[in-house]
Scaffold this active site. Structure first.
Site, short mmCIF file in Angstrom:
data_model
loop_
_atom_site.label_atom_id
_atom_site.label_comp_id
_atom_site.label_asym_id
_atom_site.label_seq_id
_atom_site.Cartn_x
_atom_site.Cartn_y
_atom_site.Cartn_z
N CYS A 335 15.96 18.11 -34.08
CA CYS A 335 14.96 17.32 -33.38
C CYS A 335 13.62 17.33 -34.14
O CYS A 335 13.53 16.77 -35.22
CB CYS A 335 14.80 17.81 -31.94
SG CYS A 335 14.04 16.60 -30.84
N HIS A 431 20.46 18.44 -29.58
CA HIS A 431 20.31 19.80 -29.06
C HIS A 431 21.64 20.25 -28.46
O HIS A 431 22.49 19.43 -28.11
CB HIS A 431 19.24 19.85 -27.96
CG HIS A 431 17.85 19.65 -28.44
ND1 HIS A 431 17.18 20.58 -29.21
CD2 HIS A 431 16.98 18.63 -28.25
CE1 HIS A 431 15.96 20.14 -29.46
NE2 HIS A 431 15.81 18.95 -28.89
#
Length: 485
Positions: A335, A431
């Site tokens: 991310c 994630h």
């Protein structure tokens, strides 16, 4: 159906409120009750994607898991995600409504109470019991005006309160009795019982202490709860979970260096790796250096990517990372960490801070522009090596990769992430990658270790079961149910 309600507040932060609610949720479910967790206001950069398309604090996600119910934005209607020392992003019922400095937020709170009560009403119509978690300390009387997190909510919802004190940090008698002393009498009347948490040693040595607290406060003693060592195996609510000592594993084949930057987010991505016997996680803070013998440098997500990238560079960790690459080491960015690995990160509209553009580490041929739209979605697909994966995305920004770059994965009909031509630098928006046993096993083998039989999700559930049994044995759960209303 309208649920009974019971609220748990603390004498301070990190006294065990989140795990208390999680363990009790599992314990009451085992008794045949349907349970919902609720936290009016949370402050954390560790968040989870909900089934209804929003985000809530990771602690409420764990509590929902303990209760065996799908995640809902109504379980945590106000989520504050710190972006600076004095300001935070404000998320209401799962969606971003803006940013606020701490002083400004104090004035916003009164307007948020109707939304909090709306979410609370949504839950109490769908369960037998709602367990409510407070925030910080019940005795923060300087913040009592317009409070929605502790006594302000308890009074508005007529929710009886159990106060938790942490004996491990010392002064628990003064903390509990002192809270009774400083609270407004009408607030103090909401407290019906107390729990002393994290006791170590012979419980008989504190029997007089429990009696004295009960006498001086007038509250019922719900129990003295011994320290639960397996709590470390459950996802932590906030960055306090990163402050403890790392596990030293002399026999580990894989050493993973993780820069711990000020606005690190969703760091529960690390938890499954921490459980692997063949993996040693090395937490590298600004002012420290990345060990030359590490196998992988892992850059986690960030709530303020440009600000954290500046800290990383100012600390010289960018030099360490590039030296690691020259030695043939691997780098993975998740991310915000993926965004840092690119050529530039631009925030023209000031989404995460003052408008700015910063050069990235230049290890991947990508550029990122931060935008106002936030992607919140669970994903499934396959990584570049054909291994199935599941996880979630939670990010702002669009990252553009040059034509010909190999994507990290194909998920839900589109590509994600980028891999360097030499196959050693990886970036992805996904994630939860290592919570997927298939992916974690593939990464262990890639990095020179061995795939284990660890079933991460099953282990988390097993710990929750043990936590529930621990509370069932040491606390008076029948008394709690009699107090709930």
């Amino acid at each position: 159906m309208t649920a009974r309600v019971l609220m748990f507040q603390g004498t301070g932060s990190d006294v065990g409120k989140s795990l208390m609610v999680a363990g009790l949720a599992r314990a009451f479910v085992k008794r045949g009750l349907s349970v919902m967790p609720f936290k009016p206001q949370n402050m954390s950069n560790n968040a989870a994607v909900t089934a209804d398309g929003g985000e809530i604090g990771r602690a409420q996600a764990l509590q929902a898991r303990a209760a065996g119910v799908p995640l809902s934005v109504h379980m945590n209607p106000v989520l504050l995600k710190p972006q600076s020392e004095t300001g935070a992003q404000v998320v209401v019922q799962g969606k971003i409504v803006g940013n606020a400095k701490a002083a400004d937020y104090q004035h916003m709170k009164a307007g948020l109470l109707p939304r909090v009560l709306e979410s609370f009403e949504h839950l109490i119509q769908r369960a037998d019991l709602v367990l409510v978690e407070g925030a910080g300390s019940a005795s923060e009387i300087n913040l009592r005006a317009n409070d929605i997190a502790n006594m302000g909510f308890a009074r508005a919802a007529d929710a009886p309160v159990i106060l938790i004190g942490d004996i491990d940090r010392g002064g628990v008698i003064a903390s509990l009795v002192g809270t009774r002393t400083v609270l407004d009498p009408d607030d103090a009347a909401m407290i019906k019982g107390f729990i002393v948490n994290r006791f170590r040693g012979d419980p008989s040595l504190f029997s007089d202490g429990m009696r004295m607290i009960a006498e001086k406060t007038g509250w019922a003693s719900i129990g003295l709860l011994p320290h639960f060592s397996d709590a470390a195996k459950l996802p932590a609510e906030d960055a306090l979970g990163l402050s403890g000592p790392a596990q030293h594993k002399p026999g580990a084949k894989i050493r993973i260096a993780v820069p711990i930057l000020p606005h690190i987010s969703n760091f529960d991505d690390l938890d499954p790796l921490d459980m692997e016997p063949d993996v040693e996680l090395i937490r590298v803070r600004p002012g420290e250096t990345i060990p030359a013998d590490c196998t992988l440098v892992l850059l986690c997500g960030s709530k303020s990517t440009i600000a954290d990238l500046a800290v990383l560079k100012n600390a010289g960790l960018d030099i360490d990372i590039k030296a690691h690459v020259r030695r043939g080491g691997y780098v993975l960015g998740l991310c915000g960490g993926y965004q840092m690995l690119g050529k530039t990160i631009a925030d023209p509209d000031g989404i995460e801070g003052p408008p700015a553009t910063m050069e990235g580490l230049g290890l991947l041929d990508v550029t990122t522009v931060l935008t106002g739209d936030k992607r919140l979605v669970s994903v499934q697909g396959r990584s570049f090596d054909g291994v199935n994966l599941s996880g979630y995305e939670m990010h702002v920004g669009e990252t553009t990769s040059v034509t010909g770059n190999l994507p990290f994965s194909n998920i839900d009909g589109h590509t994600d992430g980028t891999i360097s031509p030499d196959g050693r630098i990886f970036g992805t928006y996904i994630h939860g990658l290592f919570a997927d046993d298939r992916q974690r096993g593939a990464w262990l083998e890639r990095l020179g270790g061995e795939s284990t039989e660890l079933n991460y999700e099953a282990q988390v559930d097993a710990v929750l079961d043990r936590l529930a049994a621990h509370m069932e044995y040491h606390l008076d759960l029948d008394r709690l149910l009699s107090i709930a209303r």
